[in-house]
Design a protein around this motif. Sequence first.
Motif, PDB file in Angstrom:
ATOM      1  N   THR A   1      -4.709   5.927  -5.222  1.00  0.00           N
ATOM      2  CA  THR A   1      -5.582   5.513  -6.091  1.00  0.00           C
ATOM      3  C   THR A   1      -5.712   3.860  -6.305  1.00  0.00           C
ATOM      4  OG1 THR A   1      -5.135   7.250  -7.515  1.00  0.00           O
ATOM      5  CG2 THR A   1      -6.260   5.371  -8.649  1.00  0.00           C
ATOM      6  N   GLY A   2      -4.524   3.097  -6.260  1.00  0.00           N
ATOM      7  CA  GLY A   2      -4.694   1.779  -6.286  1.00  0.00           C
ATOM      8  C   GLY A   2      -5.500   1.034  -5.045  1.00  0.00           C
ATOM      9  N   TRP A   3      -5.447   1.536  -3.871  1.00  0.00           N
ATOM     10  CA  TRP A   3      -6.353   0.937  -2.922  1.00  0.00           C
ATOM     11  C   TRP A   3      -7.503   1.379  -2.875  1.00  0.00           C
ATOM     12  CZ3 TRP A   3      -5.681  -2.924  -0.216  1.00  0.00           C
ATOM     13  CH2 TRP A   3      -4.248  -3.612   0.254  1.00  0.00           C
ATOM     14  N   GLN A   4      -7.891   2.778  -3.310  1.00  0.00           N
ATOM     15  CA  GLN A   4      -9.225   3.138  -3.505  1.00  0.00           C
ATOM     16  C   GLN A   4     -10.010   2.330  -4.589  1.00  0.00           C
ATOM     17  OE1 GLN A   4      -8.453   7.169  -4.655  1.00  0.00           O
ATOM     18  NE2 GLN A   4      -8.543   8.063  -2.566  1.00  0.00           N
ATOM     19  N   GLN A   5      -9.314   2.220  -5.759  1.00  0.00           N
ATOM     20  CA  GLN A   5      -9.928   0.970  -6.687  1.00  0.00           C
ATOM     21  C   GLN A   5     -10.109  -0.451  -6.135  1.00  0.00           C
ATOM     22  OE1 GLN A   5      -7.119   1.325  -9.812  1.00  0.00           O
ATOM     23  NE2 GLN A   5      -7.963   3.223 -10.752  1.00  0.00           N
ATOM     24  N   TRP A   6      -9.070  -0.749  -5.269  1.00  0.00           N
ATOM     25  CA  TRP A   6      -9.177  -2.152  -4.887  1.00  0.00           C
ATOM     26  C   TRP A   6     -10.422  -2.421  -3.876  1.00  0.00           C
ATOM     27  CZ3 TRP A   6      -9.357  -4.633  -0.030  1.00  0.00           C
ATOM     28  CH2 TRP A   6      -9.119  -6.137  -0.134  1.00  0.00           C
ATOM     29  N   TYR A   7     -10.675  -1.465  -3.026  1.00  0.00           N
ATOM     30  CA  TYR A   7     -11.799  -1.280  -2.137  1.00  0.00           C
ATOM     31  C   TYR A   7     -13.290  -1.388  -2.785  1.00  0.00           C
ATOM     32  CZ  TYR A   7      -9.103  -1.151   2.284  1.00  0.00           C
ATOM     33  OH  TYR A   7      -8.279  -1.455   3.574  1.00  0.00           O
ATOM     34  N   ARG A   8     -13.035  -0.520  -3.774  1.00  0.00           N
ATOM     35  CA  ARG A   8     -14.454  -0.616  -4.498  1.00  0.00           C
ATOM     36  C   ARG A   8     -14.855  -1.748  -5.164  1.00  0.00           C
ATOM     37  NH1 ARG A   8     -12.043   4.660  -6.281  1.00  0.00           N
ATOM     38  NH2 ARG A   8     -12.954   6.202  -4.906  1.00  0.00           N
ATOM     39  N   LYS A   9     -13.783  -2.200  -5.801  1.00  0.00           N
ATOM     40  CA  LYS A   9     -14.026  -3.589  -6.434  1.00  0.00           C
ATOM     41  C   LYS A   9     -14.389  -4.716  -5.558  1.00  0.00           C
ATOM     42  CE  LYS A   9     -12.114  -6.617  -9.831  1.00  0.00           C
ATOM     43  NZ  LYS A   9     -10.884  -7.074 -10.870  1.00  0.00           N
ATOM     44  N   ALA A  10     -13.746  -4.465  -4.139  1.00  0.00           N
ATOM     45  CA  ALA A  10     -14.117  -5.517  -3.314  1.00  0.00           C
ATOM     46  C   ALA A  10     -15.457  -5.381  -2.536  1.00  0.00           C
ATOM     47  CB  ALA A  10     -12.867  -5.790  -2.086  1.00  0.00           C
ATOM     48  N   GLY A  11     -15.856  -4.414  -2.922  1.00  0.00           N
ATOM     49  CA  GLY A  11     -17.387  -3.963  -2.267  1.00  0.00           C
ATOM     50  C   GLY A  11     -17.260  -3.549  -0.770  1.00  0.00           C
TER      51      GLY A  11
ATOM     52  N   PHE B   1       8.455   1.372  -6.896  1.00  0.00           N
ATOM     53  CA  PHE B   1       7.927   0.177  -6.378  1.00  0.00           C
ATOM     54  C   PHE B   1       9.079  -0.510  -5.656  1.00  0.00           C
ATOM     55  CE2 PHE B   1       7.559  -4.248  -7.103  1.00  0.00           C
ATOM     56  CZ  PHE B   1       6.443  -4.385  -6.773  1.00  0.00           C
ATOM     57  N   ASN B   2      10.257  -0.269  -5.958  1.00  0.00           N
ATOM     58  CA  ASN B   2      11.247  -1.114  -5.178  1.00  0.00           C
ATOM     59  C   ASN B   2      11.208  -0.595  -3.682  1.00  0.00           C
ATOM     60  OD1 ASN B   2      12.356  -2.571  -7.238  1.00  0.00           O
ATOM     61  ND2 ASN B   2      13.555  -1.048  -8.030  1.00  0.00           N
ATOM     62  N   LEU B   3      10.916   0.741  -3.433  1.00  0.00           N
ATOM     63  CA  LEU B   3      10.724   0.946  -2.065  1.00  0.00           C
ATOM     64  C   LEU B   3       9.593   0.401  -1.324  1.00  0.00           C
ATOM     65  CD1 LEU B   3      11.746   5.003  -2.481  1.00  0.00           C
ATOM     66  CD2 LEU B   3      13.163   3.254  -1.909  1.00  0.00           C
ATOM     67  N   LEU B   4       8.329   0.522  -2.252  1.00  0.00           N
ATOM     68  CA  LEU B   4       7.223  -0.008  -1.540  1.00  0.00           C
ATOM     69  C   LEU B   4       7.554  -1.616  -1.311  1.00  0.00           C
ATOM     70  CD1 LEU B   4       4.104   0.180  -1.158  1.00  0.00           C
ATOM     71  CD2 LEU B   4       4.004  -0.792  -3.706  1.00  0.00           C
ATOM     72  N   ARG B   5       7.998  -2.403  -2.185  1.00  0.00           N
ATOM     73  CA  ARG B   5       8.445  -3.780  -1.967  1.00  0.00           C
ATOM     74  C   ARG B   5       9.226  -3.849  -0.828  1.00  0.00           C
ATOM     75  NH1 ARG B   5      12.855  -6.818  -4.112  1.00  0.00           N
ATOM     76  NH2 ARG B   5      12.694  -9.135  -3.975  1.00  0.00           N
ATOM     77  N   ALA B   6      10.190  -2.858  -0.583  1.00  0.00           N
ATOM     78  CA  ALA B   6      11.167  -3.172   0.419  1.00  0.00           C
ATOM     79  C   ALA B   6      10.543  -3.312   1.936  1.00  0.00           C
ATOM     80  CB  ALA B   6      12.317  -2.121   0.563  1.00  0.00           C
ATOM     81  N   ALA B   7       9.398  -2.290   1.979  1.00  0.00           N
ATOM     82  CA  ALA B   7       8.689  -1.716   3.153  1.00  0.00           C
ATOM     83  C   ALA B   7       7.856  -2.843   3.397  1.00  0.00           C
ATOM     84  CB  ALA B   7       8.104  -0.384   2.922  1.00  0.00           C
ATOM     85  N   THR B   8       7.299  -3.625   2.105  1.00  0.00           N
ATOM     86  CA  THR B   8       6.277  -4.672   2.305  1.00  0.00           C
ATOM     87  C   THR B   8       7.259  -5.850   3.079  1.00  0.00           C
ATOM     88  OG1 THR B   8       5.061  -3.937   0.513  1.00  0.00           O
ATOM     89  CG2 THR B   8       4.683  -6.200   1.200  1.00  0.00           C
ATOM     90  N   LEU B   9       8.316  -6.209   2.242  1.00  0.00           N
ATOM     91  CA  LEU B   9       9.095  -7.212   3.070  1.00  0.00           C
ATOM     92  C   LEU B   9       9.741  -6.876   4.528  1.00  0.00           C
ATOM     93  CD1 LEU B   9      11.537  -7.821  -0.105  1.00  0.00           C
ATOM     94  CD2 LEU B   9       9.829  -9.508   0.666  1.00  0.00           C
ATOM     95  N   ALA B  10       9.823  -5.760   4.906  1.00  0.00           N
ATOM     96  CA  ALA B  10      10.045  -5.229   6.192  1.00  0.00           C
ATOM     97  C   ALA B  10       9.075  -5.537   7.263  1.00  0.00           C
ATOM     98  CB  ALA B  10      10.549  -3.833   6.201  1.00  0.00           C
ATOM     99  N   GLY B  11       7.790  -5.934   6.646  1.00  0.00           N
ATOM    100  CA  GLY B  11       6.841  -6.037   7.512  1.00  0.00           C
ATOM    101  C   GLY B  11       5.960  -4.786   7.727  1.00  0.00           C
ATOM    102  N   GLN B  12       5.992  -3.735   7.045  1.00  0.00           N
ATOM    103  CA  GLN B  12       5.312  -2.543   7.610  1.00  0.00           C
ATOM    104  C   GLN B  12       4.058  -2.226   7.240  1.00  0.00           C
ATOM    105  OE1 GLN B  12       7.947   0.905   6.396  1.00  0.00           O
ATOM    106  NE2 GLN B  12       9.766  -0.295   7.262  1.00  0.00           N
ATOM    107  N   GLY B  13       3.432  -3.488   6.409  1.00  0.00           N
ATOM    108  CA  GLY B  13       1.933  -3.114   6.145  1.00  0.00           C
ATOM    109  C   GLY B  13       1.629  -4.103   4.949  1.00  0.00           C
ATOM    110  N   ILE B  14       0.531  -3.846   4.217  1.00  0.00           N
ATOM    111  CA  ILE B  14      -0.280  -4.631   3.128  1.00  0.00           C
ATOM    112  C   ILE B  14       0.052  -3.657   1.906  1.00  0.00           C
ATOM    113  CG2 ILE B  14      -1.907  -5.681   2.246  1.00  0.00           C
ATOM    114  CD1 ILE B  14      -3.102  -6.426   4.929  1.00  0.00           C
ATOM    115  N   SER B  15       0.566  -3.851   0.773  1.00  0.00           N
ATOM    116  CA  SER B  15       0.466  -3.388  -0.517  1.00  0.00           C
ATOM    117  C   SER B  15       0.021  -4.192  -1.438  1.00  0.00           C
ATOM    118  CB  SER B  15       2.010  -3.096  -0.712  1.00  0.00           C
ATOM    119  OG  SER B  15       2.826  -4.281  -0.855  1.00  0.00           O
ATOM    120  N   LEU B  16      -0.194  -3.334  -2.545  1.00  0.00           N
ATOM    121  CA  LEU B  16      -0.860  -3.871  -3.974  1.00  0.00           C
ATOM    122  C   LEU B  16       0.358  -4.016  -4.662  1.00  0.00           C
ATOM    123  CD1 LEU B  16      -4.289  -1.575  -4.368  1.00  0.00           C
ATOM    124  CD2 LEU B  16      -3.934  -4.038  -3.971  1.00  0.00           C
TER     125      LEU B  16
END
Length: 287
Positions: free
Chosen positions: A191-201, A216-231
């Motif tokens: 849902t978060g990324w879907q909302q972001w793309y719509r708002k970004a046009g 969220f702590n898992l998401l942050r760890a994956a982001t810090l590990a360089g696995q992708g972009i997160s909101l």
Amino acid sequence: MNALRVFEAVARTGSFTTAANELFITQSAVSHQVRALEEWLGQPLFERAQRKPRLLAAGQALAPVLTGALADIQLACRRLRDRPDGKHLVIAVIPSIATCWLIPRLAEFRQRHPDIRLRIVYAIHGQQTDVQDADLAIVYANDRPSGENVVPFLQGAAAPVCSTSFAEGHGPFSTPSDLTRAPLLHDTNFTGWQQWYRKAGVEVPVLDQSPVFEDFNLLRAATLAGQGISLCPLQLIADDLNSGRLVQVSDVTVNEGSGYYIRQPGAAISPQGQLFRDWLVATAEDV
């Protein structure tokens, strides 16, 4: 008192069966207690014609008073049982705040107030048990919770972030459309990324191949590990951004109306709780 406790459980859960399981009694015992209370009051509390019991006017008037009173009684008893000296302060915190924000700053409070003994427990989003047992709770909400005992803490506005190494290897991300070609990471669902793309046009890309993290702590760890972009909520990860561990790759934000709040479950706050709450608010202003 027992009948009042049983009625409160049914009113709060919306189910005779769930109330019975919570109180470790049979469903017939729940029904008996509720009917006994209705007879004593001289009026019905529930309409039972539907599949789920529906509170009538008398029940609607009684239920919130009982819920608040029983919660205060439980909290007062636990405080006396667990902290007879009144100095052991229990703070319930959702895991993301505990890991990303509170623990890195906790030494400062302990240095200022070494006489206050702290106990940090998890407040799981969507569950009330730990929150009700605490002197203060830090929780997340899409909208500001009602009540006088709620203080705004951190804003929930989230923006796309990634590790510095990921940005160097997959960037540049000059426009929102550049993010359509990058691996994305999700918190709970898409849902978060879907909302972001719509708002970004930008047209929403296919997201079902991207990994989803239930915490969220898992998401942050994956982001810090360089696995992708997160909101991520920007104020929550301020330390990561300031240190350069993470970089913000777009100014487009979502979840502007959400936030983190300090709740006071009981009717009154202790002097130690007031000191901790004031420190939280003052420290958050520096973020």
